[in-house]
Write an enzyme that holds these catalytic residues in place. Structure first.
Site, mmCIF file in Angstrom:
data_model
loop_
_atom_site.group_PDB
_atom_site.id
_atom_site.type_symbol
_atom_site.label_atom_id
_atom_site.label_comp_id
_atom_site.label_asym_id
_atom_site.label_seq_id
_atom_site.Cartn_x
_atom_site.Cartn_y
_atom_site.Cartn_z
ATOM 1 N N LYS A 52 0.850 -1.201 0.000
ATOM 2 C CA LYS A 52 0.000 0.000 0.000
ATOM 3 C C LYS A 52 0.883 1.248 0.000
ATOM 4 O O LYS A 52 0.617 2.206 -0.741
ATOM 5 C CB LYS A 52 -0.934 -0.010 1.226
ATOM 6 C CG LYS A 52 -2.031 -1.055 1.099
ATOM 7 C CD LYS A 52 -2.861 -1.264 2.358
ATOM 8 C CE LYS A 52 -3.813 -2.448 2.134
ATOM 9 N NZ LYS A 52 -4.698 -2.766 3.241
ATOM 10 N N GLN A 96 -5.043 -1.563 9.271
ATOM 11 C CA GLN A 96 -4.899 -2.877 8.655
ATOM 12 C C GLN A 96 -5.554 -3.943 9.537
ATOM 13 O O GLN A 96 -5.325 -3.996 10.749
ATOM 14 C CB GLN A 96 -3.407 -3.201 8.425
ATOM 15 C CG GLN A 96 -3.146 -4.496 7.687
ATOM 16 C CD GLN A 96 -3.651 -4.481 6.249
ATOM 17 O OE1 GLN A 96 -3.806 -3.426 5.636
ATOM 18 N NE2 GLN A 96 -3.905 -5.643 5.694
ATOM 19 N N ASP A 119 -11.314 2.607 3.155
ATOM 20 C CA ASP A 119 -11.665 1.190 3.026
ATOM 21 C C ASP A 119 -13.150 1.010 2.712
ATOM 22 O O ASP A 119 -13.569 -0.070 2.293
ATOM 23 C CB ASP A 119 -11.376 0.454 4.343
ATOM 24 C CG ASP A 119 -10.050 -0.285 4.332
ATOM 25 O OD1 ASP A 119 -9.649 -0.769 3.262
ATOM 26 O OD2 ASP A 119 -9.438 -0.396 5.402
HETATM 27 N N1 GUN Z 1 -6.852 -6.837 5.523
HETATM 28 C C1 GUN Z 1 -7.040 -7.563 4.399
HETATM 29 N N2 GUN Z 1 -7.642 -6.817 3.445
HETATM 30 C C2 GUN Z 1 -7.840 -5.592 3.979
HETATM 31 C C3 GUN Z 1 -8.411 -4.387 3.477
HETATM 32 O O1 GUN Z 1 -8.897 -4.279 2.330
HETATM 33 N N3 GUN Z 1 -8.408 -3.333 4.346
HETATM 34 C C4 GUN Z 1 -7.918 -3.408 5.607
HETATM 35 N N4 GUN Z 1 -7.972 -2.327 6.382
HETATM 36 N N5 GUN Z 1 -7.384 -4.521 6.100
HETATM 37 C C5 GUN Z 1 -7.347 -5.600 5.284
#
Ligand code: GUN
Length: 281
Positions: A52, A96, A119
């Site tokens: 990311k 996350q 998100d």
């Molecule tokens: N963990 C796995 N996929 C995601 C996601 O799309 N967003 C977040 N915040 N955590 C994740």
């Protein structure tokens, strides 16, 4: 059978985002900014977070990455999220998931304002999607919609089956397909005779988290199959679709890796740019 290349679709979108970032900076005097918070030492989560951050750099965004050890008091993390929420220079906040045991996910996510919820997980953003007034939409299902669009196939009137009902993928996926005028069935681990649904579907999106779950005899000839699964089996990435069995029957299918995976972070970047524009315009 044609492969849908998430890698290629993703690269095109990122190129466009980079160009838009240059325009954004000319207009607003700064670039969009994303803050990412990670707690604990789960290796897969750290890989995602690193990707990311790299994605932000690639399109020209500023990023902030705050890492906390497992055991950090929850209120310390909460105070930091509150400070990001009030910081005018931060457009998106992402915690996350999953958080290590003992942390209250619902509480910590509730501290992210809807306007910075890149998100798309907040109750408001989730509700707006279900009312077909989408604001920020969960990244993985949004990426799937771009992949479906890349096939050029008209979605209206198609029978779509989503396997999986998570709040982050299955449910928003079903809403997006419904908003695109598909007839949508949501199947899950407790569905009786799941194959009876998938066999009739024009589009099957699999997000159940079981390696090679969807077999050749479960899909109809000419179906579009989207594999959201990322399972690690003996060190190898394996999707939720038994690709060798299913692919010969499909009109279009996504590979793993290189299908849905690359799209998720690209959609996060797109959501961050949209959040920044909405906040500053
Ligand atoms: N963990 C796995 N996929 C995601 C996601 O799309 N967003 C977040 N915040 N955590 C994740």
């Amino acid at each position: 059978m044609q492969l849908i290349s998430g890698k290629a679709v993703s690269a095109d979108i990122r190129q466009d985002l980079a160009a838009q970032t240059i325009e954004f900076e000319k207009k607003f005097g700064r670039v969009p900014a994303l803050a990412v918070i990670i707690v604990g030492d789960d290796p897969a989560s750290h890989t995602y977070v690193n990707n990311k951050i790299k994605g932000c750099a690639q399109v020209g965004f500023r990023s902030i990455c705050q890492k906390y050890e497992n055991g950090t008091p929850q209120e310390e993390i909460a105070a930091y999220i509150r400070s990001l929420a009030e910081d005018d220079g931060v457009d998106g906040i992402l915690v996350q998931l999953p958080l290590p045991k003992g942390y209250d996910e619902k509480y910590l996510l509730s501290l992210i304002p809807d306007s910075k919820d890149v998100d798309g997980f907040s109750p408001t953003n989730t509700g707006l999607l279900s009312m077909n007034r989408p604001n920020t939409v969960s990244c993985t299902p949004l990426g799937v919609m771009h992949l479906l669009a890349s096939t050029g196939v008209q979605l209206a009137g198609k029978d779509a089956v989503v396997i999986g009902r998570s709040n982050t993928v299955g449910k928003p996926m079903a809403m997006l397909l419904l908003n695109a005028n598909c007839t949508v069935t949501v199947c899950h681990s407790k569905t009786a005779d799941l194959a009876s649904y998938t066999k009739k579907a024009d589009i099957v999106v699999v997000a159940i988290g079981r390696p090679k779950f969807l077999k050749g005899d479960m899909v109809k000839e000419g179906a579009i199959v989207i594999d959201v699964g990322i399972n690690r089996v003996d060190g190898k990435l394996v999707g939720d679709v038994d690709f060798d069995e299913v692919a010969p029957k499909c009109s279009f299918i996504t590979p793993v890796p290189g299908g849905v995976g690359p799209m998720t972070i690209t959609m996060l970047l797109a959501n961050t740019l949209s959040a920044a524009k909405n906040r500053l315009s």
